[in-house]
Design a protein around this motif. Structure first.
Motif, PDB file in Angstrom:
ATOM      1  N   ALA A 132       0.827  -1.213   0.000  1.00  0.00           N
ATOM      2  CA  ALA A 132       0.000   0.000   0.000  1.00  0.00           C
ATOM      3  C   ALA A 132       0.860   1.261   0.000  1.00  0.00           C
ATOM      4  O   ALA A 132       0.513   2.262  -0.622  1.00  0.00           O
ATOM      5  CB  ALA A 132      -0.924  -0.007   1.216  1.00  0.00           C
ATOM      6  N   VAL A 133       1.969   1.207   0.706  1.00  0.00           N
ATOM      7  CA  VAL A 133       2.863   2.355   0.740  1.00  0.00           C
ATOM      8  C   VAL A 133       3.767   2.371  -0.498  1.00  0.00           C
ATOM      9  O   VAL A 133       3.913   3.370  -1.185  1.00  0.00           O
ATOM     10  CB  VAL A 133       3.732   2.336   2.026  1.00  0.00           C
ATOM     11  CG1 VAL A 133       4.769   3.467   2.004  1.00  0.00           C
ATOM     12  CG2 VAL A 133       2.851   2.393   3.253  1.00  0.00           C
ATOM     13  N   LEU A 134       4.351   1.202  -0.764  1.00  0.00           N
ATOM     14  CA  LEU A 134       5.361   1.111  -1.834  1.00  0.00           C
ATOM     15  C   LEU A 134       4.788   1.494  -3.188  1.00  0.00           C
ATOM     16  O   LEU A 134       5.448   2.163  -3.976  1.00  0.00           O
ATOM     17  CB  LEU A 134       5.911  -0.322  -1.874  1.00  0.00           C
ATOM     18  CG  LEU A 134       7.141  -0.543  -2.739  1.00  0.00           C
ATOM     19  CD1 LEU A 134       8.336   0.239  -2.210  1.00  0.00           C
ATOM     20  CD2 LEU A 134       7.465  -2.037  -2.812  1.00  0.00           C
ATOM     21  N   ASN A 135       3.563   1.054  -3.457  1.00  0.00           N
ATOM     22  CA  ASN A 135       3.025   1.242  -4.801  1.00  0.00           C
ATOM     23  C   ASN A 135       1.895   2.259  -4.860  1.00  0.00           C
ATOM     24  O   ASN A 135       1.106   2.271  -5.800  1.00  0.00           O
ATOM     25  CB  ASN A 135       2.559  -0.110  -5.363  1.00  0.00           C
ATOM     26  CG  ASN A 135       3.754  -1.045  -5.569  1.00  0.00           C
ATOM     27  OD1 ASN A 135       4.814  -0.595  -6.004  1.00  0.00           O
ATOM     28  ND2 ASN A 135       3.569  -2.312  -5.237  1.00  0.00           N
ATOM     29  N   LYS A 136       1.803   3.128  -3.857  1.00  0.00           N
ATOM     30  CA  LYS A 136       0.742   4.137  -3.854  1.00  0.00           C
ATOM     31  C   LYS A 136       0.949   5.103  -5.036  1.00  0.00           C
ATOM     32  O   LYS A 136       2.021   5.693  -5.162  1.00  0.00           O
ATOM     33  CB  LYS A 136       0.786   4.911  -2.541  1.00  0.00           C
ATOM     34  CG  LYS A 136      -0.372   5.896  -2.375  1.00  0.00           C
ATOM     35  CD  LYS A 136      -0.315   6.588  -1.027  1.00  0.00           C
ATOM     36  CE  LYS A 136      -1.482   7.575  -0.914  1.00  0.00           C
ATOM     37  NZ  LYS A 136      -1.382   8.352   0.337  1.00  0.00           N
ATOM     38  N   PRO A 137      -0.075   5.226  -5.911  1.00  0.00           N
ATOM     39  CA  PRO A 137       0.119   6.057  -7.103  1.00  0.00           C
ATOM     40  C   PRO A 137      -0.140   7.536  -6.812  1.00  0.00           C
ATOM     41  O   PRO A 137      -0.611   8.260  -7.669  1.00  0.00           O
ATOM     42  CB  PRO A 137      -0.908   5.483  -8.084  1.00  0.00           C
ATOM     43  CG  PRO A 137      -1.988   4.923  -7.211  1.00  0.00           C
ATOM     44  CD  PRO A 137      -1.395   4.580  -5.881  1.00  0.00           C
ATOM     45  N   ALA A 138       0.131   7.980  -5.583  1.00  0.00           N
ATOM     46  CA  ALA A 138      -0.058   9.388  -5.225  1.00  0.00           C
ATOM     47  C   ALA A 138       0.951   9.737  -4.144  1.00  0.00           C
ATOM     48  O   ALA A 138       1.699   8.882  -3.686  1.00  0.00           O
ATOM     49  CB  ALA A 138      -1.482   9.608  -4.710  1.00  0.00           C
ATOM     50  N   LYS A 139       0.984  10.989  -3.731  1.00  0.00           N
ATOM     51  CA  LYS A 139       1.928  11.431  -2.715  1.00  0.00           C
ATOM     52  C   LYS A 139       1.635  10.724  -1.399  1.00  0.00           C
ATOM     53  O   LYS A 139       0.487  10.531  -1.003  1.00  0.00           O
ATOM     54  CB  LYS A 139       1.791  12.953  -2.535  1.00  0.00           C
ATOM     55  CG  LYS A 139       3.016  13.606  -1.930  1.00  0.00           C
ATOM     56  CD  LYS A 139       2.935  15.137  -2.094  1.00  0.00           C
ATOM     57  CE  LYS A 139       3.841  15.907  -1.138  1.00  0.00           C
ATOM     58  NZ  LYS A 139       5.124  15.326  -0.814  1.00  0.00           N
ATOM     59  N   LEU A 140       2.684  10.309  -0.692  1.00  0.00           N
ATOM     60  CA  LEU A 140       2.513   9.612   0.580  1.00  0.00           C
ATOM     61  C   LEU A 140       2.165  10.621   1.664  1.00  0.00           C
ATOM     62  O   LEU A 140       2.663  11.746   1.662  1.00  0.00           O
ATOM     63  CB  LEU A 140       3.813   8.902   0.965  1.00  0.00           C
ATOM     64  CG  LEU A 140       4.348   7.859  -0.014  1.00  0.00           C
ATOM     65  CD1 LEU A 140       5.661   7.261   0.519  1.00  0.00           C
ATOM     66  CD2 LEU A 140       3.337   6.752  -0.262  1.00  0.00           C
ATOM     67  N   ASP A 141       1.297  10.203   2.596  1.00  0.00           N
ATOM     68  CA  ASP A 141       1.055  11.089   3.734  1.00  0.00           C
ATOM     69  C   ASP A 141       2.185  10.908   4.758  1.00  0.00           C
ATOM     70  O   ASP A 141       3.080  10.083   4.564  1.00  0.00           O
ATOM     71  CB  ASP A 141      -0.338  10.837   4.339  1.00  0.00           C
ATOM     72  CG  ASP A 141      -0.450   9.455   4.982  1.00  0.00           C
ATOM     73  OD1 ASP A 141       0.586   8.914   5.466  1.00  0.00           O
ATOM     74  OD2 ASP A 141      -1.570   8.903   4.991  1.00  0.00           O
TER      75      ASP A 141
END
Lengths: 500, 500
Positions: A370-379
């Motif tokens: 979920a973090v590695l491949n998140k297609p948007a800016k990380l919170d």
């Protein structure tokens, strides 16, 4: 082993121009003895060569000459000169002081009573004992011929022995090499040393080639003239060696041919003198060892290639989770190595960095999808998790005894530190950041900016360099940024070579 | 090279028991010549050894004897016997047919007119030419002494040459070895061959040890008696070599000491005869090569150890996502290798399988966290996704040129196939399933059942074997299950060694 090599007949020796004539030293205090000996033997020839006489009129003169001239074949030695046993002392000097076992020594005495024959022959390492009275010109010729023959055979055996010792030394020299380039250079040197057994022979044009398909690629050369070098590749003797896959010995030229499943090496040496049978025998022996050493090098290369590929695969497997391209790890590895080399690091360090570089993101294995491949800016929370990949990678590798994996641990830990201290995980600053981290940081960002990612399109090179230059001294080591600017074409070659 | 080794004085030769006496062949058709020669020389000694006479009364008898006896030092050779030049033909026979260059030949002629001295001495490879009339007993003694001295020196050079050739052969032999065990065996053989230059010497007790801390561990021995072997380890000469870190030559014993950062090898050889200076010189030369070869082996071992560890890390990194223990890959690798060995595969195959085994689940890198780490039973859709890890792993590796990674690809692809055809991804059956898959399947399940997983507790060995036996011929290759049953203790040793 072929013992035939030692069967030397008189005909063959005619070609051995290493000896121009036979040196015979006459030691006698009567000048008449010198004169008669010389006259008697003026027409004498053995193995097609005449005699050069050296003259000493006392034991001390004899000693001086013997010390200077190391290739005297025969000493005709009077016994009674300065002292009653002056000649006998010369015998001891030759055998014991000079350690010369090859020169033949014939005592010629006018006063046999002074030196009882049995005692003298038993106690002194001489090769014959004559009363001057018995030496007719016939007997003198027989004596000289038998002595020169014996000298020649002993020299041949000794030369053979020296040659074999050189083969042993030379083989040791090449077996100590584990890389192809130093091996080739070493083998060429050792081959030449082997051929320079005779001081009069000089082998001065030497080349080593690798045959790739049908092209000869020059690996090493001592020729000063490049034009000459190019012509030599068309040399018929090289073509013959390639065709017959064997060594060629022709007049004063040698081609040594060594082949294994990976390498096809050809050594070409040109000298000034015809090769003897002993030379070719020694060269054949040495060639066998070159082949074994080359096979060992091949095996090493295979293992090292395997290691490199395994490291790449390891990196690629990890990157595959973050959907990055397979070529990313190869490009970063090559950029890192190039930066390291241009930064003055030695070959071994460069090679280790290159092989360890694929491990820089190995810690990402521990980052959730979920973090590695998140297609948007990380919170903020996701970003904290993402940052743990540096320490996670380090933890996976640091406890290894292998320098390669230790370097990998350092790269994983420090490749997100920044020059101005704003990086992670430790906020190190400037040269406190290990060089492994500074190199990989620049290589990784340089590649990432130019690549497509799930969150961005690839940038053009101008934009990349603009950003990197603006981050010099902030994100990146300014010295490394300067190196990148000054050698940008080399980096773009790598980008071209490992395109996605 | 130390040329002193060739300076042989008469004293030293006294110890050379290889020659018991000097063989002199008298060839003459007058028996009186035989008798007088023998009488004249009855008290004669050279280098402390007397003369043994051999007698031939014709050229043809001479040829027969010369063919039989290869260590004749001197031939006193009449010229006119069966024919006017019978003796001259014997000279040609010796030098050309027999290729014997060492025996000294002295022509003794009673009819000098038959064989003009200059022509004969020039055309025939003889060492002296005498009229029978000039050979007084004094002159005969001088002649014999000078000839034997010359013969001795030539033999010494030739023996040295043979020794050096053996060193070259022996070195080639050991440089061809790339593994420690074959190297040790080879080095011991070559050392013995080197010491057996003289046929009369037999070296029959040979051991090779590795020094580990202060303990000598036997690597190889040719001794038949085990008790004797144990005692030998306490031998003072071994202790001395270890203390001084050097070769020891003592009477008829040799200890060769070779050390590098990884290995401490000691070769101990006991023979029947005192070593000569030439022997120790050759052994020292050979020892230098053993050291170089041993260093090459060490470098190979380091590279291979690195490769093994990198493969384990690669496997562990992958397993770390499914929260499996770090020791799982090591245990599975060792179970797989043990099964393969007991199944009759060769060392190289076993080693490749062992190193490739950690890759069996590498495809799990491509399985989402939600499926991979679900702490409950997977539903049908999730199960389908999970099963793709076999093919995913194969796809990551199959395109490599490296046999190790190709084996890894096969293991990844086939380790979930079942003997009865109910496995995945291809539903292969029986021996259609590649052996790599069948071996890893059994090893993987054997380990998984005994380990804690997110969905289960570890099972006891009885339950494990009960399940595995019930699956013989269904899930598993029955032959491999039988091997596991028959050697369970060996498998439990591995389980013990790589405990989580």
């Amino acid at each position: 082993m072929d013992d035939d090599i030692l069967i030397i007949d008189d005909d063959e020796q005619v070609h051995d121009s290493a000896i121009q004539s036979w040196k015979v030293l006459i030691v006698d205090d009567e000048s008449e003895v010198h004169r008669i000996t010389k006259v008697t033997l003026s027409q004498f020839r053995f193995d097609g060569k005449s005699i050069t006489f050296l003259h000493a009129y006392s034991a001390s003169e004899a000693r001086d000459i013997l010390k200077q001239e190391t290739d005297i074949a025969l000493v005709l030695l009077d016994v009674v000169m300065e002292t009653d046993d002056a000649g006998l002392q010369v015998v001891r000097y030759i055998r014991e002081q000079l350690g010369n076992q090859s020169v033949r020594i014939v005592l010629r005495t006018g006063q046999p009573g002074q030196a009882p024959e049995d005692d003298v022959v038993e106690s002194y390492d001489i090769n014959d004992y004559k009363d001057k009275t018995e030496l007719t010109s016939q007997k003198l010729r027989t004596l000289i011929r038998a002595s020169l023959r014996s000298y020649r055979d002993i020299c041949s055996l000794q030369r053979n022995k020296r040659g074999l010792e050189k083969v042993i030394q030379a083989s040791k020299g090449i077996f100590e090499k584990t890389a192809l380039d130093t091996f080739v250079e070493g083998a060429l040197e050792q081959l030449t040393a082997l051929l320079e057994l005779e001081d009069t022979t000089i082998y001065n044009i030497k080349h080593a080639y690798e045959l790739k398909n049908t092209e000869l690629e020059m690996l090493h050369s001592t020729a000063s003239d490049k034009t000459e070098t190019d012509d030599l590749q068309q040399h018929p003797i090289l073509q013959l060696a390639i065709k017959d896959k064997t060594n060629i010995y022709q007049e004063s030229e040698v081609v040594i041919y060594c082949k294994n499943p990976r390498h096809n090496l050809i050594f070409h040496i040109e000298g000034t003198q015809q090769l003897s049978e002993v030379d070719t025998h020694l060269l054949n022996l040495f060639t066998e060892n070159i082949v074994v050493a080359l096979e060992n090098i091949r095996l090493n290369e295979v293992i090292e290639d395997n290691q490199k590929e395994i490291m790449y695969r390891l990196g690629e497997v990890v990157e595959s989770r973050s959907k990055e391209s397979g070529s990313h790890v190869k490009r970063v590895a090559n950029y890192t190595a190039l930066l390291a080399r241009l930064n003055g690091m030695d070959n071994e360090q460069v090679e280790t960095l290159k092989q360890a570089s694929p491990l820089h993101d190995i810690g990402k294995v521990g980052i959730p999808d979920a973090v590695l491949n998140k297609p948007a800016k990380l919170d903020a929370g996701e970003w904290t998790i993402m940052q743990t990949h540096a320490k996670l990678g380090y933890d996976m590798l640091y406890d290894s005894d292998i320098p390669l994996l230790q370097t990998g641990a350092a790269i994983a830990m420090y490749h997100h530190e920044k020059w101005d201290g704003t990086g992670y995980p430790n906020g190190l600053r400037g040269e406190d950041i290990p060089i492994e981290g500074r190199l990989t940081a620049l290589a990784d960002v340089f590649d990432a900016l130019g690549s497509r990612r799930c969150y961005k399109e690839p940038w053009g090179i101008d934009s990349i360099m603009e950003l990197i230059n603006s981050e010099s001294g902030k994100h990146f080591d300014p010295k490394l940024v300067q190196i990148l600017n000054e050698n940008l074409d080399l980096f773009l070659e790598i980008k071209q070579k490992y395109v996605d």
